[in-house]
Design an enzyme around this catalytic site. Structure first.
Site, PDB file in Angstrom:
ATOM      1  CD  GLU A  94    -125.584   5.009 -42.734  1.00 26.85           C
ATOM      2  OE1 GLU A  94    -124.403   5.033 -43.110  1.00 26.85           O
ATOM      3  OE2 GLU A  94    -125.983   5.587 -41.720  1.00 26.85           O
TER       4      GLU A  94
ATOM      5  NE  ARG B  66     -98.638  -4.466 -31.729  1.00 28.74           N
ATOM      6  CZ  ARG B  66     -97.332  -4.700 -31.750  1.00 28.74           C
ATOM      7  NH1 ARG B  66     -96.656  -4.682 -32.891  1.00 28.74           N
ATOM      8  NH2 ARG B  66     -96.689  -4.970 -30.623  1.00 28.74           N
TER       9      ARG B  66
ATOM     10  NE  ARG C   5     -94.081  -8.147 -36.727  1.00 34.92           N
ATOM     11  CZ  ARG C   5     -93.865  -7.376 -35.651  1.00 34.92           C
ATOM     12  NH1 ARG C   5     -93.693  -6.062 -35.784  1.00 34.92           N
ATOM     13  NH2 ARG C   5     -93.829  -7.908 -34.450  1.00 34.92           N
TER      14      ARG C   5
END
Lengths: 373, 373
Positions: free
Chosen positions: A61, A191, A214
Site C-alpha cells: 500500500e 520451491r 531452477r
C-alpha cells in the site's frame, strides 16, 4: 464460458489483478505475507499497481500511495487488511487516511489475532467506505503459510510427491523422473515460494540432489534445506550441505558424525524422539519440536519432498497441512517403493483441486486425518 | 470457449448428434457395432434420426431411410461405413443408392478387413459424394469393442477400478465404497454397455454381489457374469450365479464342486493354466483361452471389476485394453489391499483422458505394456 468483453472491470477483476501482483513477492517477503495492491481512480482506471517485494521493504500500500500521490476519490484494492501498527516500517493506515482515497476494498482480514479487523474499524471511523471479502478464498490461499505461522508459531507444511496412479514413487529406472516436464516446473515454482525444502536422509544418500530452484526467471529464491536424519547418515560431501542447510538428528546420533557435518557449515539441530502413548519411537524425530524450532527462526513454510519414510512419519504425526500430488498415468505394481508405509491415519482431502498438466494430473488440497481402525 | 451461436450446424455437429444416437443402442446391439445416423435435407435441416437399436434388427441407415422416404439431394450422416453385404438383414448400400441422397458423410470405415472401404467405393462409383473421417476418433471409440472382436475374435477388455490416490482398493471399513456416487453411476453406465462383467472368486466370496446394472432408466441391459475361479471356491448360493453366468476354472478343480455349481444353471468353463517360459503357473488361468472362448460365443466386450489378484493376472498376461480408474482423494497407506501385486509389466496410458466427477477423478485410456527390468 463466454469470453469477457472489454467493458468496465468488476471489483473481482481488480482483486484478481492484485493477487497476481502479490505473487511476485513469492520467496522474498517471508516472514511477512505476500500482499498485492492496486489503485483505481474515480473513472475506474487502474492508476498504480504494487506489491510487497521484499521482507523489511515498504508494504504494497505504501509503495502504491507514494507513487500515485494524492488520488482524490479513488479506490484502493489490497489483498490483505492494511497494517495499523509500526513494525519494520511505519503503519500503512496513516498513509491511506492522508491519501485522499474514499474507498478501500480488502481481500481478507489480518490473520494475526491481535490486529485482526482493527484497521478496518479505523478506516470506517475516518469515514472511508470499506469492503471486505472480495476474492477471499484466493486471498486466504495466498497467505496460508503466514496465517499458520502467525497463529501457531509453526511453519505451514506442504508435501509434494510425484507418483504413478498406484502410488509408487520410484520407477524401474529408480531415479528417473516419473512425472513430466510441466509437473517439474510446478515443483520449482513451489520451491520459489517456500522458505524451506525438506527431505529425508535416504533421498540425500541415494540421489545427492542440490535441492535448488531452477526456473527460467532471473529473480530466483532458493529455500534453505532441511535434512531429516535421525542417525546422521548424510555424507558430509553431499551437494545439499552448506551454510543454508540444517540437519535434524537425535541426540543419540554419533558424536563424530555431528562434528563432521558441522564442518560443512550446516547447522546440526538436535530434537527429541517421537513418543506415542508413552512409548518412545527411538528412530523417529519429534516433528512438533522440529516445526517449533523452525518456526522460532522465522520460517513460515516447508516444502516436504519425501520419500516414503518421511511421508509416513509426517502423516503419523499429522504434520502435513496441504498435499500436492502429481500423478503420472502409469501403474507400477506392488514391487516398487510406495508413497507411504502402513499409516496410523487415513488422509482425506477436504476440497481437492484437480489440474491437468499434459498427460499428468495435479491433485492438491488441504488434508484431514482420521484414525484407522 | 464462446458459446455456439444458433447458426447453421457444421458436419461435426451432425456427426456428434449421430454418435449420441448410436449410444442409445448400448447393451442391445452386440455382437454388432453401435451405429447412429441422421438425414439432413438440402436446407441443412435434420429430417430424420435413427440408431441401431437391437441385434438382428434393422441397421441405423435402413431405419432412417425407410422413415424419411425419398430425400432428393439430402445428406446422410452415419457413424460407421454402411454395410454392403447381406448379413442378418439385407445390405444398406442398395437402400442408400435408391433413396435419392446425394452425399454420405461417414465417421469411420468398417473395421472388418473383408469389407473395409468397399461401400465407400461403391457409393462413389454410383456418383455420390462421400466424406470419411468426420469426428473419426469419437466414432472409432464407439466401436472399439467391435473392432477388436471382428479383427481378433477376442472380446475387448475394459478394467474398472475405484481406489485411493495411493492405489488401495479397500478402505478400513473393507466393503464401503471408496469412490463417490458420480463414479458409481459411471460404473453402471459401463455395465449397461458391456457384454460381460468379470470378477474373481474372492470378490464373490467376500462381497456376494449381484453384478447387475442399476440405472434410473427403463431399458436396462445386464451383462452376463463371468467368475474367474481356478479351484471353484465360489459358493453355490452366490447371488451372481444363474443361467446367465459362467464360472471359469482349471481342470484340476474338484469334481464335486463342478457338479454343485453346474446345478445353479451356470456354465462351467474349463481352461488350461497359464504357461510362462515353459513353466506352468498352476493356479493361474490362461486368459488367452478364456478370451478366445468368450469371443467364440459372440461376446465382444468384457468389464473386469478386479480385485487385486485378477488385475495382476490380467496385466501379467497383457490382457487389458483400456483402464477406467476412479480416484478418491484419500491416502490409505501400505497396510490396505493394493490394485495389483508385483507386476511383470509396467502399464502406461497412451492418451489418458481426465474427467472430474465431483471430488473424484476418472482417468481412462488405452494402455501399453513394458517389461519391467
Amino acid at each position: 464460458m463466454a469470453r469477457a468483453t472489454k467493458t468496465a472491470h468488476t471489483p473481482l477483476d481488480f482483486m484478481q489483478r492484485a493477487i497476481q501482483l502479490a505473487r511476485r513477492g513469492a520467496g522474498f517477503v517471508q516472514s511477512n505475507p505476500m500482499v498485492g495492491s492496486i489503485l483505481v481512480n474515480r473513472q475506474g482506471k487502474i492508476v498504480a499497481e504494487s506489491y510487497h517485494a521484499r521482507f523489511g521493504g515498504p508494504h504494497a500500500e505504501r509503495r502504491i500511495l507514494e507513487r500515485a500521490g494524492r488520488c482524490l476519490g479513488g479506490t484502493l484494492y489490497v489483498t490483505l487488511e492494511p497494517c495499523g501498527h509500526t513494525g519494520k516500517t511505519p503503519p500503512c493506515l496513516d498513509l491511506i487516511l492522508k491519501s485522499g482515497v474514499k474507498k478501500v476494498v480488502i481481500g481478507t482480514l489480518d490473520p494475526n489475532p491481535i490486529t485482526h479487523g482493527k484497521s478496518v474499524r479505523a478506516l470506517r471511523r475516518a469515514g472511508l467506505t470499506v469492503d471486505v471479502g472480495i476474492a477471499q478464498a484466493d486471498c486466504d490461499y495466498l497467505i496460508r503459510a503466514f496465517r499458520k505461522w502467525i497463529t501457531t508459531q509453526q511453519p505451514f507444511v506442504l508435501a509434494k510427491v510425484g507418483m504413478s496412479l498406484d502410488g509408487k514413487i520410484t520407477s524401474a529406472g529408480a531415479y528417473h523422473y516419473i512425472t513430466n516436464q510441466l509437473a517439474l516446473q510446478r515443483v520449482h515454482q513451489l520451491r520459489q515460494e517456500m522458505d524451506i525444502i525438506m527431505v529425508g536422509a535416504n533421498t540425500i544418500i541415494q540421489d545427492n540432489p542440490r535441492l535448488n530452484t531452477r526456473l527460467a526467471q532471473t529473480r530466483l529464491h532458493h529455500p534453505i534445506k532441511v535434512i531429516l536424519d535421525s542417525r546422521l547418515r548424510t555424507p558430509p560431501h553431499s551437494k545439499a550441505l552448506d551454510e543454508r542447510s540444517i540437519v535434524v538428528c537425535l541426540d543419540s546420533a554419533p558424536y563424530y558424525r555431528k562434528q563432521a557435518l558441522a564442518k560443512t557449515g550446516a547447522e546440526i539441530l538436535i530434537v527429541p524422539p517421537n513418543r506415542q502413548r508413552g512409548k518412545m519411537l527411538f528412530e523417529q524425530l519429534n516433528l512438533s519440536v522440529v516445526l517449533a524450532e523452525l518456526g522460532a527462526r522465522g520460517y513460515t513454510s516447508i516444502l516436504v519432498e519425501g520419500g516414503s519414510y518421511v511421508f509416513t512419519t509426517f502423516i503419523n504425526q499429522q504434520a502435513i497441512d496441504e498435499f500436492y500430488i502429481f500423478l503420472a498415468p502409469r501403474l507400477f505394481g506392488a514391487a516398487r517403493l510406495p508413497i507411504t508405509y502402513a499409516l496410523q491415519y487415513d488422509v482425506n482431502f477436504s476440497h481437492p483441486v484437480f489440474e491437468q498438466l499434459g498427460d499428468n494430473m495435479l491433485i492438491r488440497g488441504y488434508v484431514s486425518y482420521h484414525k484407522t481402525r
